[in-house]
Design a protein around this motif. Structure first.
Motif, PDB file in Angstrom:
ATOM      1  N   GLY A  17       0.833  -1.186   0.000  1.00  0.00           N
ATOM      2  CA  GLY A  17       0.000   0.000   0.000  1.00  0.00           C
ATOM      3  C   GLY A  17       0.871   1.239   0.000  1.00  0.00           C
ATOM      4  O   GLY A  17       2.096   1.149  -0.079  1.00  0.00           O
ATOM      5  N   PRO A  18       0.257   2.407   0.082  1.00  0.00           N
ATOM      6  CA  PRO A  18       1.042   3.646   0.099  1.00  0.00           C
ATOM      7  C   PRO A  18       1.899   3.703   1.362  1.00  0.00           C
ATOM      8  O   PRO A  18       1.395   3.559   2.474  1.00  0.00           O
ATOM      9  N   ASN A  19       3.176   3.869   1.173  1.00  0.00           N
ATOM     10  CA  ASN A  19       4.075   3.880   2.323  1.00  0.00           C
ATOM     11  C   ASN A  19       5.280   4.746   2.018  1.00  0.00           C
ATOM     12  O   ASN A  19       5.499   5.165   0.880  1.00  0.00           O
ATOM     13  N   TYR A  20       6.079   4.977   3.045  1.00  0.00           N
ATOM     14  CA  TYR A  20       7.290   5.765   2.876  1.00  0.00           C
ATOM     15  C   TYR A  20       8.341   4.948   2.126  1.00  0.00           C
ATOM     16  O   TYR A  20       8.621   3.812   2.472  1.00  0.00           O
ATOM     17  N   ARG A  21       8.916   5.550   1.101  1.00  0.00           N
ATOM     18  CA  ARG A  21       9.935   4.882   0.311  1.00  0.00           C
ATOM     19  C   ARG A  21      11.118   4.447   1.185  1.00  0.00           C
ATOM     20  O   ARG A  21      11.592   3.314   1.098  1.00  0.00           O
ATOM     21  N   GLY A  22      11.584   5.324   2.056  1.00  0.00           N
ATOM     22  CA  GLY A  22      12.735   5.014   2.890  1.00  0.00           C
ATOM     23  C   GLY A  22      12.485   3.867   3.845  1.00  0.00           C
ATOM     24  O   GLY A  22      13.390   3.081   4.139  1.00  0.00           O
ATOM     25  N   PHE A  23      11.261   3.743   4.324  1.00  0.00           N
ATOM     26  CA  PHE A  23      10.919   2.679   5.266  1.00  0.00           C
ATOM     27  C   PHE A  23      11.073   1.310   4.622  1.00  0.00           C
ATOM     28  O   PHE A  23      11.701   0.404   5.176  1.00  0.00           O
ATOM     29  N   ASP A  24      10.499   1.144   3.433  1.00  0.00           N
ATOM     30  CA  ASP A  24      10.526  -0.164   2.787  1.00  0.00           C
ATOM     31  C   ASP A  24      11.941  -0.553   2.377  1.00  0.00           C
ATOM     32  O   ASP A  24      12.325  -1.718   2.466  1.00  0.00           O
ATOM     33  N   ILE A  25      12.730   0.420   1.930  1.00  0.00           N
ATOM     34  CA  ILE A  25      14.099   0.111   1.519  1.00  0.00           C
ATOM     35  C   ILE A  25      14.945  -0.271   2.724  1.00  0.00           C
ATOM     36  O   ILE A  25      15.682  -1.268   2.689  1.00  0.00           O
ATOM     37  N   PHE A  26      14.845   0.496   3.813  1.00  0.00           N
ATOM     38  CA  PHE A  26      15.680   0.168   4.972  1.00  0.00           C
ATOM     39  C   PHE A  26      15.297  -1.186   5.557  1.00  0.00           C
ATOM     40  O   PHE A  26      16.166  -1.954   5.998  1.00  0.00           O
TER      41      PHE A  26
END
Length: 233
Positions: free
Chosen positions: A109-118
């Motif tokens: 779903g819509p989420n922070y790009r940095g969160f998913d990558i980290f």
């Protein structure tokens, strides 16, 4: 059928498929917060199940504080259509033609790009075992390949900002939030699976310890927050 050979994937292999999933979402409520709120609502039905040192008030207060701190960082608000649980075990490689398939979209779903990558590179073993060191070099290579695919001419912008370094700073800012979300998840797991409460509690305590060790990154006075444009409320 495709089978998991994620350990054979080189760092540049995954990112070309990554931005096709990470398109700008139509909605604006990040899954990070909607999922945390849903888990807190479930925990609130049986707060007596929370192990020490946790309490419902403590969790609600800390999540509220973390969200407010993040929302002050003007440079980290990039929302994308995130996978939510992006990790090697959710990447399938078909040997016959090298096709890549992502699986397990239940948290997408819509989420922070940095969160998913980290979250892809973070290591989460319990405190009773030594975690495999996080590979900062692999994270950097992944982000570089991601940018090369998304923006072939990425690099130094007209304003003089190195896009690679800027995105890396954005990604690292989310480390404490990956630990916070994991801690809430394992406390939520206790309400759903009380038979294994001790196991879930140990995992929750470990994630919370890591959150406490890293949450200063969200402070307006931290180096990352300042570079990402934190402003006074």
């Amino acid at each position: 059928p495709p089978h998991s050979t994620a350990h054979h994937l080189t760092i540049p292999t995954i990112p070309p498929a990554f931005p096709s999933v990470f398109a700008s979402p139509d909605t604006v409520e990040p899954v990070l917060w909607s999922s945390i709120n849903a888990m807190l609502e479930r925990i609130a039905k049986d707060p007596e199940l929370l192990p020490a040192p946790f309490s419902l008030d403590m969790l609600v207060r800390e999540c509220k504080t973390a969200r407010e701190a993040l929302e002050k960082c003007a440079g980290c608000q990039q929302l994308v259509l995130g996978h939510g649980d992006f990790k090697p075990s959710n990447v399938m490689l078909e040997d016959a033609n090298g096709a890549i398939t992502f699986i397990d979209f239940e948290l997408a779903g819509p989420n922070y790009r940095g969160f998913d990558i980290f979250k892809l590179f973070r290591r989460g073993q319990t405190s009773n075992s030594e975690p495999t060191p996080m590979s900062h070099a692999n994270l950097r290579a992944f982000v570089e390949a991601y940018l090369d695919y998304e923006e072939p001419k990425a690099g130094i912008s007209p304003g003089g900002v190195d896009k690679l370094e800027a995105l890396l700073e954005e990604v690292y800012l989310f480390e404490p939030l990956t630990w916070l979300e994991a801690a809430v998840f394992f406390l939520f797991a206790i309400t759903e699976d009380p038979e294994h409460a001790d196991d879930w509690a140990a995992l929750a305590r470990h994630r919370w310890e890591q959150y406490e060790l890293t949450r200063d990154a969200l402070s307006p006075n931290s180096r990352l927050s300042k570079k990402l444009g934190a402003v006074e409320a």
